[in-house]
Scaffold this motif. Sequence first.
Motif, PDB file in Angstrom:
ATOM      1  N   GLY A  13       0.832  -1.209   0.000  1.00 55.01           N
ATOM      2  CA  GLY A  13       0.000   0.000   0.000  1.00 55.01           C
ATOM      3  C   GLY A  13       0.857   1.245   0.000  1.00 55.01           C
ATOM      4  N   PHE A  14       0.536   2.142  -0.932  1.00 58.51           N
ATOM      5  CA  PHE A  14       1.229   3.434  -1.032  1.00 58.51           C
ATOM      6  C   PHE A  14       0.156   4.494  -1.185  1.00 58.51           C
ATOM      7  N   GLY A  15      -0.869   4.391  -0.306  1.00 59.16           N
ATOM      8  CA  GLY A  15      -1.944   5.385  -0.294  1.00 59.16           C
ATOM      9  C   GLY A  15      -1.591   6.465   0.702  1.00 59.16           C
ATOM     10  N   ASN A  16      -2.600   6.959   1.371  1.00 55.99           N
ATOM     11  CA  ASN A  16      -2.392   8.030   2.326  1.00 55.99           C
ATOM     12  C   ASN A  16      -1.297   7.669   3.342  1.00 55.99           C
ATOM     13  N   VAL A  17      -1.450   6.544   4.009  1.00 50.67           N
ATOM     14  CA  VAL A  17      -0.510   6.189   5.078  1.00 50.67           C
ATOM     15  C   VAL A  17       0.793   5.599   4.515  1.00 50.67           C
ATOM     16  N   GLY A  18       0.654   4.665   3.561  1.00 54.23           N
ATOM     17  CA  GLY A  18       1.858   4.015   3.015  1.00 54.23           C
ATOM     18  C   GLY A  18       2.840   5.028   2.449  1.00 54.23           C
ATOM     19  N   ALA A  19       2.335   6.001   1.697  1.00 58.47           N
ATOM     20  CA  ALA A  19       3.216   7.021   1.117  1.00 58.47           C
ATOM     21  C   ALA A  19       3.854   7.850   2.223  1.00 58.47           C
ATOM     22  N   ILE A  45       7.512  -2.172  -2.869  1.00 55.85           N
ATOM     23  CA  ILE A  45       6.232  -1.506  -2.587  1.00 55.85           C
ATOM     24  C   ILE A  45       5.178  -2.110  -3.516  1.00 55.85           C
ATOM     25  N   VAL A  46       4.046  -2.507  -2.942  1.00 55.92           N
ATOM     26  CA  VAL A  46       2.992  -3.073  -3.786  1.00 55.92           C
ATOM     27  C   VAL A  46       1.774  -2.143  -3.795  1.00 55.92           C
ATOM     28  N   VAL A  47       1.303  -1.842  -4.994  1.00 60.00           N
ATOM     29  CA  VAL A  47       0.092  -1.026  -5.166  1.00 60.00           C
ATOM     30  C   VAL A  47      -0.810  -1.723  -6.189  1.00 60.00           C
ATOM     31  N   ARG A  48      -2.026  -1.186  -6.334  1.00 63.30           N
ATOM     32  CA  ARG A  48      -2.916  -1.743  -7.363  1.00 63.30           C
ATOM     33  C   ARG A  48      -2.586  -1.160  -8.723  1.00 63.30           C
ATOM     34  N   ASP A  49      -2.372   0.177  -8.740  1.00 65.12           N
ATOM     35  CA  ASP A  49      -2.227   0.864 -10.015  1.00 65.12           C
ATOM     36  C   ASP A  49      -0.979   1.762 -10.004  1.00 65.12           C
ATOM     37  N   GLU A  87     -10.273  -8.706   3.626  1.00 66.21           N
ATOM     38  CA  GLU A  87     -10.091 -10.011   2.991  1.00 66.21           C
ATOM     39  C   GLU A  87      -8.667 -10.234   2.511  1.00 66.21           C
ATOM     40  N   ARG A  88      -8.249  -9.381   1.555  1.00 67.26           N
ATOM     41  CA  ARG A  88      -6.892  -9.548   1.018  1.00 67.26           C
ATOM     42  C   ARG A  88      -5.848  -9.263   2.100  1.00 67.26           C
ATOM     43  N   ALA A  89      -6.162  -8.304   2.965  1.00 65.25           N
ATOM     44  CA  ALA A  89      -5.232  -7.957   4.047  1.00 65.25           C
ATOM     45  C   ALA A  89      -5.058  -9.141   4.995  1.00 65.25           C
ATOM     46  N   THR A 105       0.771  -3.293  10.997  1.00 59.34           N
ATOM     47  CA  THR A 105      -0.479  -2.932  10.325  1.00 59.34           C
ATOM     48  C   THR A 105      -1.161  -1.759  11.023  1.00 59.34           C
ATOM     49  N   GLY A 106      -1.943  -1.012  10.243  1.00 62.27           N
ATOM     50  CA  GLY A 106      -2.745   0.068  10.825  1.00 62.27           C
ATOM     51  C   GLY A 106      -4.229  -0.236  10.660  1.00 62.27           C
ATOM     52  N   ASN A 107      -4.512  -1.524  10.407  1.00 59.99           N
ATOM     53  CA  ASN A 107      -5.843  -1.915   9.949  1.00 59.99           C
ATOM     54  C   ASN A 107      -6.738  -2.370  11.111  1.00 59.99           C
ATOM     55  N   LYS A 108      -7.500  -1.416  11.671  1.00 61.10           N
ATOM     56  CA  LYS A 108      -8.331  -1.756  12.849  1.00 61.10           C
ATOM     57  C   LYS A 108      -9.461  -2.703  12.486  1.00 61.10           C
ATOM     58  N   ALA A 109     -10.000  -2.551  11.266  1.00 62.85           N
ATOM     59  CA  ALA A 109     -11.106  -3.438  10.870  1.00 62.85           C
ATOM     60  C   ALA A 109     -10.609  -4.879  10.799  1.00 62.85           C
ATOM     61  N   GLU A 132       0.322  -0.164  16.274  1.00 61.58           N
ATOM     62  CA  GLU A 132       0.111   1.131  16.930  1.00 61.58           C
ATOM     63  C   GLU A 132      -0.815   2.050  16.123  1.00 61.58           C
ATOM     64  N   ALA A 133      -0.693   2.001  14.785  1.00 65.12           N
ATOM     65  CA  ALA A 133      -1.478   2.935  13.953  1.00 65.12           C
ATOM     66  C   ALA A 133      -2.951   2.560  13.858  1.00 65.12           C
ATOM     67  N   ALA A 134      -3.310   1.377  14.401  1.00 68.84           N
ATOM     68  CA  ALA A 134      -4.700   0.936  14.243  1.00 68.84           C
ATOM     69  C   ALA A 134      -5.678   1.707  15.129  1.00 68.84           C
ATOM     70  N   ALA A 306      -5.698  10.705  12.856  1.00 71.55           N
ATOM     71  CA  ALA A 306      -5.597  10.206  11.485  1.00 71.55           C
ATOM     72  C   ALA A 306      -4.698  11.149  10.699  1.00 71.55           C
ATOM     73  N   GLY A 307      -4.580  10.865   9.404  1.00 70.01           N
ATOM     74  CA  GLY A 307      -3.775  11.743   8.545  1.00 70.01           C
ATOM     75  C   GLY A 307      -2.425  11.107   8.240  1.00 70.01           C
ATOM     76  N   GLN A 308      -1.862  11.549   7.116  1.00 71.39           N
ATOM     77  CA  GLN A 308      -0.658  10.900   6.603  1.00 71.39           C
ATOM     78  C   GLN A 308       0.520  10.916   7.580  1.00 71.39           C
TER      79      GLN A 308
HETATM   80  N1  NAP Z   1      -5.817   7.331   6.497  1.00 67.56           N
HETATM   81  C1  NAP Z   1      -5.611   7.448   7.800  1.00 67.56           C
HETATM   82  O1  NAP Z   1      -5.502   8.549   8.339  1.00 67.56           O
HETATM   83  C2  NAP Z   1      -5.486   6.209   8.634  1.00 67.56           C
HETATM   84  C3  NAP Z   1      -5.303   6.314  10.012  1.00 67.56           C
HETATM   85  C4  NAP Z   1      -5.138   5.178  10.789  1.00 67.56           C
HETATM   86  C5  NAP Z   1      -5.190   3.931  10.183  1.00 67.56           C
HETATM   87  N2  NAP Z   1      -5.409   3.845   8.836  1.00 67.56           N
HETATM   88  C6  NAP Z   1      -5.467   2.525   8.220  1.00 67.56           C
HETATM   89  O2  NAP Z   1      -4.360   2.371   7.347  1.00 67.56           O
HETATM   90  C7  NAP Z   1      -4.723   1.549   6.231  1.00 67.56           C
HETATM   91  C8  NAP Z   1      -4.432   2.282   4.944  1.00 67.56           C
HETATM   92  O3  NAP Z   1      -5.198   3.471   4.910  1.00 67.56           O
HETATM   93  P1  NAP Z   1      -4.976   4.584   3.748  1.00 67.56           P
HETATM   94  O4  NAP Z   1      -5.792   5.742   4.160  1.00 67.56           O
HETATM   95  O5  NAP Z   1      -3.531   4.755   3.470  1.00 67.56           O
HETATM   96  O6  NAP Z   1      -5.668   3.847   2.497  1.00 67.56           O
HETATM   97  P2  NAP Z   1      -5.604   4.285   0.957  1.00 67.56           P
HETATM   98  O7  NAP Z   1      -5.185   5.692   0.825  1.00 67.56           O
HETATM   99  O8  NAP Z   1      -6.881   3.842   0.347  1.00 67.56           O
HETATM  100  O9  NAP Z   1      -4.417   3.394   0.360  1.00 67.56           O
HETATM  101  C9  NAP Z   1      -4.512   2.025   0.140  1.00 67.56           C
HETATM  102  C10 NAP Z   1      -3.293   1.566  -0.651  1.00 67.56           C
HETATM  103  O10 NAP Z   1      -3.316   0.159  -0.775  1.00 67.56           O
HETATM  104  C11 NAP Z   1      -3.184  -0.218  -2.142  1.00 67.56           C
HETATM  105  N3  NAP Z   1      -3.985  -1.439  -2.337  1.00 67.56           N
HETATM  106  C12 NAP Z   1      -5.259  -1.647  -1.936  1.00 67.56           C
HETATM  107  N4  NAP Z   1      -5.634  -2.910  -2.248  1.00 67.56           N
HETATM  108  C13 NAP Z   1      -4.573  -3.501  -2.830  1.00 67.56           C
HETATM  109  C14 NAP Z   1      -4.341  -4.789  -3.370  1.00 67.56           C
HETATM  110  N5  NAP Z   1      -5.279  -5.741  -3.353  1.00 67.56           N
HETATM  111  N6  NAP Z   1      -3.133  -5.041  -3.890  1.00 67.56           N
HETATM  112  C15 NAP Z   1      -2.165  -4.091  -3.909  1.00 67.56           C
HETATM  113  N7  NAP Z   1      -2.321  -2.844  -3.400  1.00 67.56           N
HETATM  114  C16 NAP Z   1      -3.524  -2.562  -2.874  1.00 67.56           C
HETATM  115  C17 NAP Z   1      -3.698   0.959  -2.939  1.00 67.56           C
HETATM  116  O11 NAP Z   1      -3.096   0.944  -4.221  1.00 67.56           O
HETATM  117  P3  NAP Z   1      -3.354   2.137  -5.273  1.00 67.56           P
HETATM  118  O12 NAP Z   1      -2.659   3.325  -4.687  1.00 67.56           O
HETATM  119  O13 NAP Z   1      -2.718   1.699  -6.541  1.00 67.56           O
HETATM  120  O14 NAP Z   1      -4.834   2.305  -5.343  1.00 67.56           O
HETATM  121  C18 NAP Z   1      -3.215   2.133  -2.060  1.00 67.56           C
HETATM  122  O15 NAP Z   1      -1.886   2.451  -2.364  1.00 67.56           O
HETATM  123  C19 NAP Z   1      -6.209   1.197   6.446  1.00 67.56           C
HETATM  124  O16 NAP Z   1      -6.307  -0.048   7.075  1.00 67.56           O
HETATM  125  C20 NAP Z   1      -6.700   2.292   7.368  1.00 67.56           C
HETATM  126  O17 NAP Z   1      -7.784   1.886   8.192  1.00 67.56           O
HETATM  127  C21 NAP Z   1      -5.551   4.950   8.051  1.00 67.56           C
END
Ligand code: NAP
Length: 436
Positions: A13-19, A45-49, A87-89, A105-109, A132-134, A306-308
Amino acid sequence: MLTHPPLQIGLAGFGNVGAGVYKNLFKNRELLRERTGRDLQVRKIVVRDPSKVRDVPLPADLVSTDLDDLINDPEIEIVVELIGGTERAFELVKSALLQKKIVVTGNKALLAEHGRELFALAEQQKTPIYFEAAVAGGIPIIKTVQESLIGNHIESVTGIINGTCNYILTRMAEGGLGYEEALGEAKDLGYAEADPTLDINGWDAAHKAIILASLSYGCWLPADEIFVEGIEKVRRKDTQFADKLGYTVKLLAVIQLHTDSGAIEVRVQPSLISKDQILASVKGVYNAILVCGDVVGETLFYGSGAGQDPTSSSVISDLADAASRRGQLETGNGRTGFVPHGLYGRPMPVEDTISKYYLRVEADDRPGVLAQIATLLGKQEIGILSVIQPEDHDEEVAPIVLMLHYAPFGVVRDTIAKIGALDCIREEPVWMRVEG
Ligand SMILES: NC(=O)c1ccc[n+]([C@@H]2O[C@H](COP(=O)([O-])OP(=O)(O)OC[C@H]3O[C@@H](n4cnc5c(N)ncnc54)[C@H](OP(=O)(O)O)[C@@H]3O)[C@@H](O)[C@H]2O)c1
């Protein structure tokens, strides 16, 4: 001087938190190297797109779209799961543990749903899960409960642990916004997801409450043992009436041990709290958690939930922990995440929990209405603490706000259902607990 080889990290994951994790690992690389004695290196680093345009550029040489690449790479010691979902997680975390790769992991669900199984596997594999991030993003509450307060029986944990709801309720109370307007603003500012269902229906906070309750009371709590209500029914009127009465409305997670009965109350509900309570001053997207221990007394933790950057701070802290503690499990020291240590207390049915209540009804504006409501409350021995009815209402329908005395939740719920069924009541009553 580095005494160990680099710690090789696989980032899912390289979304909000991963990045954020990648960006901040790079930013504070030297500091982390000095403090942990190891270089924390992201290896894949693994992402979808991969073609997606991102604020933090994706390093092309490290990218893959196959999560199994993290599992199959023998050099990767730690898998950081930041893809979200359950599921995948779940599959990814399970596979990592089976390969004896540490998980962060930060995945509370994921943990609320599969924590029992994953922590048992971690224990079996002698391979830790850090999380800790969960709960509460950047606030270090997991380590606090697990380590700093280890010598305490936890008496209660009361938290504002969903920033989106807190933002919406704050804007309704202080900005005079309606519910939909406040939710729209939260979305525009990026505080609420495009689909904010899990935030506003209370389940995001509930997932975090399950984790905190389980750590506090020694046994993984099933999701169906806790009572969850969201903020969907709270209206601007309610935040304004609460204000007049000296209260503020918050979505509260309450975890409490009743020492007399040994029962544990775990619930998430919108509630009124007095403005002079410390949690009332927690506004906007901020989170706060009040923990009471039998030795330490009251402690308060406040910050960005929350937040990056705040969330990546927690993930990086887990990575640093893992880097420093690697090898401890083999010598019989260290912890794999969460090991059940015998539930002290049993879940308390929400019907038996007791508090005061706020009740608003929209009723026909005619004599006798209040008497009908008071009769129904009186039959169940629910005392009325105060009543307000503003004069500036429309001609036919008038809001009546009642503050009710301490009573069991189940009795109050059934009585309010009867009040709602009276001919003179025009809308479903809105009612909330008043936390003391
Ligand atoms: N956001 C917050 O402030 C926050 C705070 C605390 C905890 N968390 C937890 O942290 C986790 C991530 O949150 P986020 O906000 O960073 O999510 P997000 O922005 O939606 O990022 C998800 C990342 O995972 C990648 N991804 C999703 N499914 C995938 C798959 N099957 N195979 C490969 N890559 C996959 C996505 O790829 P693409 O980029 O290519 O779409 C994206 O880079 C969640 O469990 C969330 O509950 C988040």
